[in-house]
Design a protein around this motif. Structure first.
Motif, PDB file in Angstrom:
ATOM      1  N   LYS A 187       0.811  -1.212   0.000  1.00 60.30           N
ATOM      2  CA  LYS A 187       0.000   0.000   0.000  1.00 60.30           C
ATOM      3  C   LYS A 187       0.851   1.272   0.000  1.00 60.30           C
ATOM      4  O   LYS A 187       0.551   2.228  -0.721  1.00 60.30           O
ATOM      5  N   GLU A 188       1.893   1.290   0.807  1.00 64.95           N
ATOM      6  CA  GLU A 188       2.712   2.492   0.926  1.00 64.95           C
ATOM      7  C   GLU A 188       3.356   2.849  -0.416  1.00 64.95           C
ATOM      8  O   GLU A 188       3.301   4.002  -0.868  1.00 64.95           O
ATOM      9  N   ASN A 191       0.607   3.838  -3.046  1.00 61.18           N
ATOM     10  CA  ASN A 191       0.097   5.197  -2.830  1.00 61.18           C
ATOM     11  C   ASN A 191       1.117   6.242  -3.259  1.00 61.18           C
ATOM     12  O   ASN A 191       0.758   7.263  -3.880  1.00 61.18           O
ATOM     13  N   GLU A 192       2.384   6.017  -2.928  1.00 65.47           N
ATOM     14  CA  GLU A 192       3.424   6.983  -3.283  1.00 65.47           C
ATOM     15  C   GLU A 192       3.590   7.109  -4.792  1.00 65.47           C
ATOM     16  O   GLU A 192       3.958   8.178  -5.296  1.00 65.47           O
ATOM     17  N   HIS A 319       0.790  -8.003   6.480  1.00 65.54           N
ATOM     18  CA  HIS A 319      -0.005  -6.830   6.823  1.00 65.54           C
ATOM     19  C   HIS A 319       0.057  -6.554   8.327  1.00 65.54           C
ATOM     20  O   HIS A 319       0.229  -5.407   8.751  1.00 65.54           O
ATOM     21  N   THR A 323       1.630  -3.053   9.785  1.00 65.21           N
ATOM     22  CA  THR A 323       0.712  -2.120  10.444  1.00 65.21           C
ATOM     23  C   THR A 323       0.967  -2.005  11.942  1.00 65.21           C
ATOM     24  O   THR A 323       0.448  -1.097  12.594  1.00 65.21           O
ATOM     25  N   ASP A 326       2.941   1.113  11.700  1.00 66.37           N
ATOM     26  CA  ASP A 326       2.342   2.172  10.879  1.00 66.37           C
ATOM     27  C   ASP A 326       0.972   1.716  10.392  1.00 66.37           C
ATOM     28  O   ASP A 326       0.880   0.909   9.476  1.00 66.37           O
ATOM     29  N   PRO A 327      -0.096   2.222  10.984  1.00 71.63           N
ATOM     30  CA  PRO A 327      -1.452   1.792  10.624  1.00 71.63           C
ATOM     31  C   PRO A 327      -1.803   2.009   9.153  1.00 71.63           C
ATOM     32  O   PRO A 327      -2.702   1.350   8.634  1.00 71.63           O
ATOM     33  N   ASP A 328      -1.100   2.921   8.498  1.00 72.05           N
ATOM     34  CA  ASP A 328      -1.395   3.200   7.083  1.00 72.05           C
ATOM     35  C   ASP A 328      -0.588   2.321   6.128  1.00 72.05           C
ATOM     36  O   ASP A 328      -0.759   2.418   4.908  1.00 72.05           O
ATOM     37  N   ALA A 329       0.294   1.511   6.669  1.00 69.50           N
ATOM     38  CA  ALA A 329       1.116   0.641   5.819  1.00 69.50           C
ATOM     39  C   ALA A 329       0.364  -0.665   5.561  1.00 69.50           C
ATOM     40  O   ALA A 329      -0.834  -0.770   5.778  1.00 69.50           O
ATOM     41  N   GLU A 332      -2.650  -4.715   0.268  1.00 72.61           N
ATOM     42  CA  GLU A 332      -4.040  -4.844  -0.138  1.00 72.61           C
ATOM     43  C   GLU A 332      -4.125  -5.779  -1.346  1.00 72.61           C
ATOM     44  O   GLU A 332      -3.259  -5.765  -2.228  1.00 72.61           O
ATOM     45  N   SER A 453     -12.002  -2.017  11.518  1.00 69.08           N
ATOM     46  CA  SER A 453     -10.629  -2.091  12.013  1.00 69.08           C
ATOM     47  C   SER A 453     -10.323  -3.424  12.683  1.00 69.08           C
ATOM     48  O   SER A 453      -9.162  -3.805  12.835  1.00 69.08           O
TER      49      SER A 453
END
Length: 553
Positions: A187-188, A191-192, A319, A323, A326-329, A332, A453
Motif C-alpha cells: 500500500k505504501e 500510494n506513493e 499486513h 501495520t 504504521d497503521p497506514d502501511a 491490499e 478495524s
C-alpha cells in the motif's frame, strides 16, 4: 495450506509397493468392531453428552504422511483438551520425522500401521486399499448424519476407489467456492506512486519499472517459494483457465487434453516471465528461494507486488507486521492482472476441488474403526468445526447464530489479533475433516459483527477477491497415474523435462531462446510419451465428468 503438486520418488514408491504386498500377504480382513452409540444430529452446545452426538470414547493413533507435518501433542490446546475431557477421545500422534515415505515403508514392513493415516489422495491410498489394509467406510457414511448432510454425492463418487468402495474421509471439502491465491500490492509504495491502473500485464510491467527505479532495495514482483507464483500467472493469459493445466501437461480442448506446449497462452506466459526476469523485475533466485526468505521480505515491506497460490496467508502475516508500527502501511489484495482484451470475470488465479485438500483413511489395525469414523463425523459437523476452528464455547464465542455460526464475544473483539490468529491456527491443525462451506460462512458472519478495524485481512481478501477468482476444477481430480506404473514413469519423465525447460525459459536471454527451449521440450516430451499420458488423463477426466453428472441427477 498445501503446495498441491508433490512428486514422489519412484524408488521410494517402488519399495513401498513391494513392502505393502509382502506385509499384507497374510491379511485376513479387517477386525471385528463394536458399535458406538446411535448417532443423532450434533448439539451446538458443549454441554451435550456423547450419546446425543453419536461419539463414544476412543483412543487411536494418527500418522500425518508428510515430511513437513509434525502433529502437536493431544490436549495441549483448549480445543483438543475440551475434546479429551468432554468426548473422551484421545489421539496419539505418530510423527514422520521429516521422512514420510521411509516412515510409512517401515510401518508397512513391520506390519505396524497406525489406526489413521492422513495423506494426499492417490497412490498411497490405492496401494493400501488394494492390499486390504483399509476399512471401507460406505456403511458409516450412510449411518452418520454430518458427512451425508454436507458432502455432495458427486464428491463421494469421486472418492470411490477402483473396487467401488469409499475408503477416504475428505478434508476441507466444499459445496461452494474457495481459494487463497491472488495478487497483492504494498500500500505504501502503491500510494506513493499515485495508485496507477494495475489491470493488464502491460500495466504491471510499467509499474514494476517505476518500482525498480525508485525503490532499489525492494523486489518489484515477488513470486513466492521456489517461484510458485510464476505458473499461477498462467490464468491471466487465457479465459477460464488455471495453472492446473500446466500440472496436467495439457489443456482442455473440447473433451480431450492437448499438449501444454501447443497452447499459445503458455508461450505468452513464458515470454513475459522471461522478460521480467532478465530485466531484474523478479527476484533473481526465484526458483531456489525458501518460504522463510519470502516471508522475511514480505514482513519487512520489501515487496511491491506479489502473486502466490496462498496470498491470503502471506498477506495477512505481512499486513500485521507492517501495520504494527504504521497503521497506514500494509498490503491490499487486487483483482487478478490479465492480458489486455480478456474479460476480468473470466480470469482465474487459482483452482479448487470440491474434494478439498487431503484425506484420512482408517486402517484395519484400528480396533474400533466405526468409533473413529463417528468422531470424524462429529468433527465435520457444526459443533466440531466450531471447536476445532474457533475454539470451544467460552473462549472466543458464547452464543451462536441460527445457522450454527459462532457470535464473537468481547474476548474475540479485544484480544490481540496476532495472538488470536496463532491460537486458532493451533486448533485448525487438528481439523482433519474441515468443512469449508460451513467455516467460510461462519467466518464471514463473525467478521460482519466486527468493526472494519477489527476484521482480518485474510477474510476481507477472500470475500472480495480470492474466492471469486477461483475456478472449480473438481473434474480433473484423480488423474495422476500410479508412480511405478508404465504411465507413471512416463509422467515423471515428462515432468522432469518440463522442470528443466521451465528453468531454462525463465533464465533465457532472448525471446528466441525461450521459443527454442519450448520447442525442444515439446519434442523431448513427445518422445517420452506425452501423448499416452494425456490420453490416460483424458480418460480419467471424462470418467470424472460422468461421476459428477451422476451425482447431480
Amino acid at each position: 495450506m498445501n503446495r498441491r503438486r508433490k512428486w514422489i520418488s519412484l524408488v521410494c514408491m517402488g519399495l513401498a509397493s513391494v513392502a505393502i504386498m509382502a506385509a499384507c500377504s497374510g491379511n485376513e480382513g479387517q477386525k471385528e468392531t463394536s458399535s458406538p452409540v446411535p448417532s443423532a444430529s450434533p448439539s451446538s452446545g458443549p454441554s451435550s453428552s456423547n450419546e446425543e452426538i453419536g461419539v463414544k470414547p476412543v483412543t487411536f493413533s494418527f500418522y500425518g504422511h508428510y515430511d513437513w507435518l509434525t502433529t502437536a501433542p493431544w490436549g495441549d490446546n483448549e480445543a483438543t483438551r475440551w475434546i479429551q475431557e468432554n468426548l473422551k477421545v484421545t489421539v496419539e500422534p505418530v510423527q514422520s520425522g521429516g521422512a514420510a515415505e521411509e516412515k510409512l515403508n517401515t510401518m508397512i514392513v513391520g506390519n505396524d500401521l497406525p489406526d489413521v493415516i492422513f495423506t494426499d489422495r492417490g497412490a498411497t491410498v490405492e496401494r493400501l486399499a488394494k492390499a486390504g489394509k483399509l476399512v471401507a467406510l460406505d456403511d458409516y457414511y450412510e449411518k452418520y448424519p454430518n458427512f451425508k448432510k454436507y458432502v455432495k454425492e458427486s464428491t463421494l463418487n469421486l472418492l470411490r476407489s477402483e473396487d467401488g468402495k469409499i475408503y477416504q474421509i475428505p478434508n476441507w471439502y466444499t459445496s461452494g467456492t474457495f481459494g487463497n491465491g491472488g495478487w497483492m500490492v504494498n500500500k505504501e509504495i502503491y500510494n506513493e506512486l499515485g495508485r496507477p491502473a494495475l489491470e493488464t500485464f502491460d500495466d504491471l510491467y510499467a509499474y514494476l519499472i517505476q518500482v525498480r527505479e525508485k525503490y532499489p532495495n525492494v523486489v518489484p514482483l515477488e513470486v513466492g517459494e521456489k517461484g510458485a507464483g510464476l505458473e499461477v500467472m498462467y490464468g491471466g493469459f487465457k479465459e477460464d483457465a488455471t495453472s492446473k493445466w500446466i500440472s496436467l501437461m495439457g489443456y482442455p480442448d473440447g473433451n480431450r487434453l492437448v499438449s501444454i506446449y501447443e497452447d499459445s497462452a503458455f508461450e505468452e506466459l513464458m515470454l513475459y516471465v522471461s522478460k521480467l526476469f532478465r530485466e531484474r523485475l523478479i527476484t533473481q533466485d526465484a526458483l531456489q528461494q525458501t518460504q522463510d526468505a519470502v516471508k522475511e521480505k514480505v514482513n519487512t515491506g520489501r515487496v511491491a507486488v506479489m502473486i502466490e497460490s496462498n496470498i491470503t496467508t502471506y498477506g495477512a502475516e505481512g499486513h500485521r507486521a507492517l501495520t504494527a508500527s504504521d497503521p497506514d502501511a500494509g498490503y491490499e489484495v487486487i483483482w487478478p492482472i490479465r492480458k489486455a482484451g480478456l474479460s476480468k470475470d473470466k480470469v482465474f488465479v487459482s483452482g479448487f476441488e470440491s474434494l478439498g485438500w487431503n484425506v484420512n483413511v482408517i486402517t484395519t489395525e484400528a480396533k474400533d474403526p466405526e468409533a473413529i469414523f463417528a468422531y470424524y463425523d462429529w468433527i465435520t459437523g457444526t459443533e466440531g468445526q466450531k471447536v476445532l476452528f474457533f475454539g470451544p464455547r467460552g473462549l472466543y464465542w458464547d452464543e451462536e447464530a441460527e445457522d450454527g455460526s459462532p457470535i464473537p464475544n468481547e474476548t474475540y473483539k479485544t484480544v490481540d489479533v496476532s495472538e488470536r490468529t496463532e491460537k486458532m491456527r493451533k486448533f485448525e491443525d487438528f481439523n482433519w475433516a474441515g468443512n469449508t462451506t460451513f467455516i467460510d460462512t461462519a467466518k464471514m458472519n463473525l467478521e460482519a459483527a466486527l468493526s472494519e478495524s477489527q476484521r482480518s485481512w485474510e477474510t476481507i481478501a477472500q470475500s472480495t477477491v480470492t474466492w471469486a477468482t477461483a475456478k472449480d476444477i473438481t473434474e480433473f481430480v484423480n488423474t495422476e497415474p500410479l508412480p511405478d506404473s508404465e504411465i507413471g514413469v512416463i509422467s515423471q519423465n515428462v515432468y522432469d523435462i518440463y522442470t528443466v525447460a521451465f528453468a531454462k525459459m525463465v533464465h533465457a536471454k532472448t525471446d528466441d531462446e525461450v521459443k527454442a527451449v519450448m520447442e525442444q521440450a515439446k519434442n523431448d516430451s513427445e518422445r517420452a510419451g506425452l501423448a499416452r499420458l494425456l490420453e490416460f488423463r483424458t480418460e480419467r477426466w471424462q470418467a470424472n465428468v460422468e461421476k459428477i453428472n451422476r451425482g447431480h441427477e
